[in-house]
Enzyme design. Sequence first.
Site, PDB file in Angstrom:
ATOM      1  N   TYR A  51     -94.991  60.378 -70.310  1.00  0.00           N
ATOM      2  CA  TYR A  51     -95.451  61.119 -71.282  1.00  0.00           C
ATOM      3  C   TYR A  51     -96.936  61.178 -71.863  1.00  0.00           C
ATOM      4  O   TYR A  51     -97.447  62.121 -72.565  1.00  0.00           O
ATOM      5  CB  TYR A  51     -94.546  60.809 -72.533  1.00  0.00           C
ATOM      6  CG  TYR A  51     -93.170  61.350 -72.369  1.00  0.00           C
ATOM      7  CD1 TYR A  51     -91.993  60.819 -71.687  1.00  0.00           C
ATOM      8  CD2 TYR A  51     -92.860  62.635 -72.735  1.00  0.00           C
ATOM      9  CE1 TYR A  51     -90.836  61.171 -71.572  1.00  0.00           C
ATOM     10  CE2 TYR A  51     -91.751  63.424 -72.699  1.00  0.00           C
ATOM     11  CZ  TYR A  51     -90.642  62.723 -71.948  1.00  0.00           C
ATOM     12  OH  TYR A  51     -89.576  63.110 -71.790  1.00  0.00           O
ATOM     13  N   ARG A  54     -98.471  63.826 -69.553  1.00  0.00           N
ATOM     14  CA  ARG A  54     -98.200  65.073 -69.959  1.00  0.00           C
ATOM     15  C   ARG A  54     -98.972  65.483 -71.494  1.00  0.00           C
ATOM     16  O   ARG A  54     -99.459  66.467 -71.643  1.00  0.00           O
ATOM     17  CB  ARG A  54     -96.834  65.541 -70.129  1.00  0.00           C
ATOM     18  CG  ARG A  54     -96.034  65.432 -69.000  1.00  0.00           C
ATOM     19  CD  ARG A  54     -94.616  65.338 -69.280  1.00  0.00           C
ATOM     20  NE  ARG A  54     -94.051  66.673 -69.700  1.00  0.00           N
ATOM     21  CZ  ARG A  54     -92.803  66.959 -70.367  1.00  0.00           C
ATOM     22  NH1 ARG A  54     -92.070  65.805 -70.160  1.00  0.00           N
ATOM     23  NH2 ARG A  54     -92.600  68.166 -70.770  1.00  0.00           N
ATOM     24  N   GLN A  84     -88.147  75.184 -76.979  1.00  0.00           N
ATOM     25  CA  GLN A  84     -87.667  73.790 -76.306  1.00  0.00           C
ATOM     26  C   GLN A  84     -88.676  72.968 -75.656  1.00  0.00           C
ATOM     27  O   GLN A  84     -88.661  71.938 -75.232  1.00  0.00           O
ATOM     28  CB  GLN A  84     -86.644  74.218 -75.023  1.00  0.00           C
ATOM     29  CG  GLN A  84     -85.311  74.830 -75.479  1.00  0.00           C
ATOM     30  CD  GLN A  84     -84.528  75.369 -74.478  1.00  0.00           C
ATOM     31  OE1 GLN A  84     -83.692  74.653 -73.700  1.00  0.00           O
ATOM     32  NE2 GLN A  84     -84.814  76.542 -73.633  1.00  0.00           N
ATOM     33  N   HIS A 102     -86.614  70.397 -79.275  1.00  0.00           N
ATOM     34  CA  HIS A 102     -86.859  69.054 -78.316  1.00  0.00           C
ATOM     35  C   HIS A 102     -87.937  68.189 -78.627  1.00  0.00           C
ATOM     36  O   HIS A 102     -88.380  67.389 -77.886  1.00  0.00           O
ATOM     37  CB  HIS A 102     -86.689  69.529 -76.847  1.00  0.00           C
ATOM     38  CG  HIS A 102     -85.498  69.944 -76.522  1.00  0.00           C
ATOM     39  ND1 HIS A 102     -85.214  70.980 -75.480  1.00  0.00           N
ATOM     40  CD2 HIS A 102     -84.150  70.059 -77.054  1.00  0.00           C
ATOM     41  CE1 HIS A 102     -84.091  71.117 -75.404  1.00  0.00           C
ATOM     42  NE2 HIS A 102     -83.224  70.818 -76.314  1.00  0.00           N
ATOM     43  N   CYS A 110     -91.994  54.649 -84.003  1.00  0.00           N
ATOM     44  CA  CYS A 110     -91.696  53.138 -83.141  1.00  0.00           C
ATOM     45  C   CYS A 110     -90.148  53.176 -83.089  1.00  0.00           C
ATOM     46  O   CYS A 110     -89.463  53.997 -84.018  1.00  0.00           O
ATOM     47  CB  CYS A 110     -91.824  52.290 -84.514  1.00  0.00           C
ATOM     48  SG  CYS A 110     -91.066  50.537 -84.032  1.00  0.00           S
ATOM     49  N   PRO A 202     -88.027  85.857 -64.484  1.00  0.00           N
ATOM     50  CA  PRO A 202     -88.054  86.179 -62.971  1.00  0.00           C
ATOM     51  C   PRO A 202     -86.692  85.879 -62.375  1.00  0.00           C
ATOM     52  O   PRO A 202     -86.674  86.609 -61.208  1.00  0.00           O
ATOM     53  CB  PRO A 202     -89.345  85.384 -62.475  1.00  0.00           C
ATOM     54  CG  PRO A 202     -90.092  84.865 -63.417  1.00  0.00           C
ATOM     55  CD  PRO A 202     -89.330  84.701 -64.578  1.00  0.00           C
ATOM     56  N   GLU A 203     -85.983  84.976 -62.804  1.00  0.00           N
ATOM     57  CA  GLU A 203     -84.854  84.605 -62.209  1.00  0.00           C
ATOM     58  C   GLU A 203     -83.468  84.804 -63.135  1.00  0.00           C
ATOM     59  O   GLU A 203     -83.721  84.997 -64.430  1.00  0.00           O
ATOM     60  CB  GLU A 203     -84.819  83.188 -62.055  1.00  0.00           C
ATOM     61  CG  GLU A 203     -85.935  82.418 -61.059  1.00  0.00           C
ATOM     62  CD  GLU A 203     -85.723  82.955 -59.656  1.00  0.00           C
ATOM     63  OE1 GLU A 203     -86.964  83.289 -59.288  1.00  0.00           O
ATOM     64  OE2 GLU A 203     -84.712  83.193 -59.044  1.00  0.00           O
TER      65      GLU A 203
END
Length: 235
Positions: A51, A54, A84, A102, A110, A202-203
């Site tokens: 993380y 990222r 999300q 999310h 903490c 696209p899918e």
Amino acid sequence: MTVFSGAGISAESGVPTFRDVETGLWAEVDPYEISSADGWRSHPDRVWAWYLWRHHMMGAVAPNNAHRAVAAWEDYADVHVVTQNVDNLHERAGSKQVYHVHGSLFEFHCDRCGAAYLGEVPAMPEPVESVDPPRCVCGGLIRPNVVWFGEALPDRAWQQSVDAVINADVVVVVGTSSVVYPAAGLPELAVASGTPVIEVNPEPTPLTSTATVSLREKAGAALPGLLQRLPALIG
Ligand code: BV8
Ligand code: ZN
């Protein structure tokens, strides 16, 4: 208008989608495992490293034409963005009403006492596989404010998202594989209430068969001109 976005809307900004095979260090990592509450409990140092990487990677990318189109729609409509994604690209493009179902890479707390962590985020000059997370004054581990698999979604963002979907005149679902619940249930709510749902991906996805229309297009290509196409698309 309500936009429901997933990792695909950030793909053209160079952010690997959740299911893309991560390049380099995390190529063999299972994203489900390293984004799970169990993963955090068993190896917080590896989850923290992923993380942290990222988080810092977001500084090197920018919103793309899709994020900018969504922000521009605010000149014509009341736009609510349910995302999300844990990145901040919708906000950086200028969207004002963004709900992170999310969580986010940019807030920390903490994991013992829940206190917000306002200390500095450790630097990460290059990706490493394991970094011990900072500690809270109570001794607990500091974690990102993201929702891991097995964790409940944040109440306020969830409620805002349900309201935004229920009150929408049109819902645009962009860049999501529509497999992660309960978030993936939001477009289904729109379909069930007869609200026009436009999918941009696209899918094909599990939503494709019930969406009002499903555009086999990339977000960066489809979104800038989508408003003008709305009357033809949803009649
Ligand atoms: C919960 C944050 C209960 C962290 C994420 C079995 C059956 C059904 C459900 C479950 C099950 N077992 C477990 C569950 C529940 C589980 C779940 O749904 N699992 C799935 C995988 C089956 N859900 C949970 O655990 C949730 N919590 O249920 O809690 C509970 C309740 C009360 C109290 C305690 C507990 C929590 C889920 C949230 C997990 N966190 N992210 C992080 O990001 O690191 S989810 C993660 O996947 C992503 O963040 C993202 O949100 C989500 C979905 O990914 P997408 O965004 O869709 O991205 P993806 O890569 O999948 O797809 C990209 C799409 O873009 C593709 O379709 C591609 O074609 C398209 N695309 C690519 N390029 C472009 C494009 N589109 C447009 N333009 C392009 N250029
Ligand atoms: Zn604490």
